[in-house]
Design a protein around this motif. Structure first.
Motif: not given
Ligand code: GLY
Ligand code: MN
Ligand code: MN
Length: 452
Positions: A220-222, A263-265, A343-345, A349-352, A388-390, A427-429
């Motif tokens: 979904p992303y590099k 997913s974006d982890i 964070g983001h939606f 799309q990863v950044h929806d 949520i990714e501080p 850390i991203e969930d």
């Molecule tokens: N992987 C891209 C982001 O965390 O927004």
């Protein structure tokens, strides 16, 4: 009561059918007060480099993928006419250079009237005659040969309704997002093992792709695969091929795709059980505390502000700066170490889309002046899915910038120098909002398949 034999596939078909009802109602609503009778959604076209026959990687139009998961199919068109079964123009070029698309056969086929075409020229004969009654929905600039004289491309009022709808996920979408997390977790497990074995960034990256069964173009992303100081670069884009002599830290940000949903982890690991490891544990804990604060109708930016306060607390605990929590936030010391949005939606799309949409009529919420990198500034609602990714990074550029304003003296340079060789932590969930509480899609996936 559900029959016990209700299989996973049956469940998928069931929730997919309800998902289509949502999309149908949404487009009916969007077309209702317009002069348009048909929405045509293109899957997208292959693009070539200039003076070359080497194409750019293909990504299906997310507006198309939301209807049906054809991830590698260019030149397909969905025709939606209110009250009628949607028509799928399915492109199956007869060609000896490339493999033609297989005949469609999947859980979704019964919901469409499928017309197979063998050439671009054939497509037009299946589109409605009166092009003034059509809109075309695409995520890219399409050459004329792919637009078939449809002039109403992505009309704003229709797109606003769809984008607003996309920010509330259906049960089918949530199931796809769960699966995308489960697949990514396989890659994360392998990657963390490889790091412990002392592998290079490149080897870790390749092992991630293999374990998650994704080629690079399918990700979904590099992937961010960063060891030691490289972890301080927010979107570190390289993969060092040599083994690293003294591995200290490993930051991985990597996802997966299922039926088009991402997913974006992110996770961070310490090579040794040392003080850096306890800082990672501190960020991990504060991340979960932020998640515990999520409540319907609060604004996402409140969580971002809370995250700054909690990062300030950690900065003080480690001794990276001096002052109070309030003074660190007020003087933007927290922005030096946590310069990105919380964070983001997340979705197709990863950044929806939809992070700044107040309503389906397209009323925009302004970006925050104080936190310009925050991509989500909306009220939290049931069935939104966001990350949520501080993070906590040592970034020379931002530390040096503080030299020109008076805040430099609040920094404790000795302690910063100590942390610098570890780069950074994130850390991203992926979180789904429930009526009461949340579903942590990512941690559930990790718990289902714990690291061994
Ligand atoms: N992987 C891209 C982001 O965390 O927004
Ligand atoms: Mn993210
Ligand atoms: Mn990420």
């Amino acid at each position: 009561m559900r029959n016990k034999k209700y299989s996973n596939t049956e469940r998928l078909v069931d929730i997919y059918s309800s998902h289509l009802d949502v999309l149908t109602n949404e487009l009916d609503e969007a077309l209702k007060d317009t002069l348009f009778h048909h929405a045509i959604i293109s899957s997208g076209a292959i693009k070539y480099r200039r003076m070359d026959d080497n194409p750019f990687p293909f990504k299906t139009n997310p507006y198309f993928c939301r209807w049906l998961p054809l991830l590698d199919h260019q030149n397909c068109y969905l025709i939606y006419t209110p009250g009628k079964k949607p028509v799928l123009i399915y492109f199956q070029e007869i060609d000896f250079w490339y493999k033609s698309a297989e005949l469609p056969s999947s859980f979704w086929v019964n919901y469409f009237e499928i017309i197979i075409v063998n050439s671009i020229d054939e497509i037009n004969s299946h589109l409605p005659n009166n092009k003034n009654e059509c809109i075309l929905i695409t995520d890219e600039y399409l050459e004329d040969r792919y637009t078939f004289d449809i002039r109403n491309i992505n009309p704003k009022n229709v797109i606003n309704i769809i984008n607003y709808g996309r920010s509330i996920k259906t049960e089918y979408e949530i199931e796809c997002l769960r699966k995308a997390s489960r697949i990514a977790v396989k890659g994360h497990h392998t990657a963390s093992h490889k790091f412990k074995e002392g592998a290079s960034e490149f080897d870790i990256h390749m092992s991630y792709c293999k374990a998650s069964k994704h080629s690079e173009n399918e990700l979904p992303y590099k992937n961010i695969i960063a060891i030691n100081e490289n972890a301080s670069i927010l979107h570190y884009q390289h993969y060092q091929k040599q083994k690293i002599k003294n591995p200290r830290s490993f930051l991985i940000d990597a996802g997966a795709i299922y039926n088009g949903y991402a997913s974006d982890i992110s996770r961070t690991y310490a090579y040794d059980c040392n003080e850096f490891k306890s800082i990672i544990d501190g960020i991990d804990q504060m991340q979960q505390e932020i998640i515990d604060l999520i409540k319907i109708d609060m604004n996402y930016i409140e969580l971002h502000i809370k995250a700054h306060e909690k990062i300030a607390e950690i900065i003080l605990q480690i001794g990276l700066a001096n002052g109070s929590i309030e003074s660190l936030v007020k003087n933007k010391i927290t922005d030096i170490f946590f310069p990105h949005g919380l964070g983001h939606f997340l979705g197709l799309q990863v950044h929806d889309v939809g992070g700044f949409l107040e309503n389906s009529q397209g009323k925009e919420i302004n970006r925050s002046d104080r936190y310009p990198f925050l991509r989500l500034n909306r009220k939290i609602k049931e069935n939104q899915v966001f990350t949520i990714e501080p993070g906590l990074y040592v970034i020379d550029l931002l530390i040096n910038k503080a030299k020109v304003n008076g805040t430099y003296k609040m920094l404790n340079l000795k302690q910063i120098e100590w942390l610098k060789p570890y780069g950074g932590i994130r850390i991203e969930d992926n979180i789904r909002v429930l009526d009461r509480g949340i579903e942590n899609i990512t941690r559930n996936a990790f718990n289902e398949s714990p690291i061994n």
